[in-house]
Scaffold this motif. Structure first.
Motif, PDB file in Angstrom:
ATOM      1  N   ALA A 165       0.837  -1.209   0.000  1.00  0.00           N
ATOM      2  CA  ALA A 165       0.000   0.000   0.000  1.00  0.00           C
ATOM      3  C   ALA A 165       0.865   1.251   0.000  1.00  0.00           C
ATOM      4  O   ALA A 165       0.602   2.197  -0.750  1.00  0.00           O
ATOM      5  N   ASP A 166       1.894   1.257   0.818  1.00  0.00           N
ATOM      6  CA  ASP A 166       2.798   2.411   0.845  1.00  0.00           C
ATOM      7  C   ASP A 166       3.545   2.572  -0.473  1.00  0.00           C
ATOM      8  O   ASP A 166       3.860   3.691  -0.879  1.00  0.00           O
ATOM      9  N   ARG A 167       3.815   1.479  -1.144  1.00  0.00           N
ATOM     10  CA  ARG A 167       4.525   1.551  -2.422  1.00  0.00           C
ATOM     11  C   ARG A 167       3.706   2.323  -3.458  1.00  0.00           C
ATOM     12  O   ARG A 167       4.274   3.055  -4.273  1.00  0.00           O
ATOM     13  N   ILE A 168       2.377   2.177  -3.419  1.00  0.00           N
ATOM     14  CA  ILE A 168       1.536   2.947  -4.341  1.00  0.00           C
ATOM     15  C   ILE A 168       1.785   4.438  -4.124  1.00  0.00           C
ATOM     16  O   ILE A 168       1.982   5.197  -5.075  1.00  0.00           O
ATOM     17  N   ARG A 169       1.775   4.865  -2.867  1.00  0.00           N
ATOM     18  CA  ARG A 169       2.005   6.269  -2.527  1.00  0.00           C
ATOM     19  C   ARG A 169       3.393   6.716  -2.961  1.00  0.00           C
ATOM     20  O   ARG A 169       3.563   7.749  -3.607  1.00  0.00           O
ATOM     21  N   ASP A 170       4.399   5.925  -2.600  1.00  0.00           N
ATOM     22  CA  ASP A 170       5.784   6.320  -2.853  1.00  0.00           C
ATOM     23  C   ASP A 170       6.126   6.332  -4.339  1.00  0.00           C
ATOM     24  O   ASP A 170       6.778   7.254  -4.821  1.00  0.00           O
ATOM     25  N   ASP A 171       5.682   5.310  -5.062  1.00  0.00           N
ATOM     26  CA  ASP A 171       6.016   5.221  -6.486  1.00  0.00           C
ATOM     27  C   ASP A 171       5.269   6.245  -7.333  1.00  0.00           C
ATOM     28  O   ASP A 171       5.796   6.720  -8.338  1.00  0.00           O
ATOM     29  N   SER A 172       4.052   6.588  -6.932  1.00  0.00           N
ATOM     30  CA  SER A 172       3.247   7.500  -7.751  1.00  0.00           C
ATOM     31  C   SER A 172       3.459   8.971  -7.395  1.00  0.00           C
ATOM     32  O   SER A 172       3.209   9.846  -8.221  1.00  0.00           O
TER      33      SER A 172
END
Length: 104
Positions: free
Chosen positions: A78-85
């Motif tokens: 879930a955090d990866r969505i935030r960080d990558d986008s």
């Protein structure tokens, strides 16, 4: 009961990514002992503000949920969505005690 209010400054050009991020977090809160009340996103006009509200039975229950951050694979994803986008520019968390209408 304790309610967490998260105030986000978001990138309005990445609202679809923010919605994916929000959907993941709503499921995680509900799966891990809380009750998510939803995300509130910009509706009319240009805005970079969004809110999330969710509750846990106690601060101790919330803190137990927080132990999963950065460790549990679903939380990391879930955090990866935030960080990558780059959909979230910053956020601030506040804890509140709800005063709810009396049931008659």
């Amino acid at each position: 009961m304790i309610t967490c209010v998260v105030e986000y400054t978001i990138n309005p050009d990445r609202i679809e990514a923010f919605e994916r991020f929000a959907e993941r977090w709503m499921a995680l809160v509900d799966t891990h002992g809380g009750e998510h009340h939803g995300y509130f996103l910009p509706s009319e006009g240009a805005s970079d503000k969004a809110l999330a509200l969710f509750s846990f039975p106690s601060l101790a229950a919330y803190e137990e949920y927080r132990t999963l951050f950065g460790r549990h694979p679903d939380f990391v994803a879930a955090d990866r969505i935030r960080d990558d986008s780059g959909c979230v520019l910053r956020y601030e968390r506040t804890f509140m005690r709800p005063l709810l209408p009396r049931r008659r």
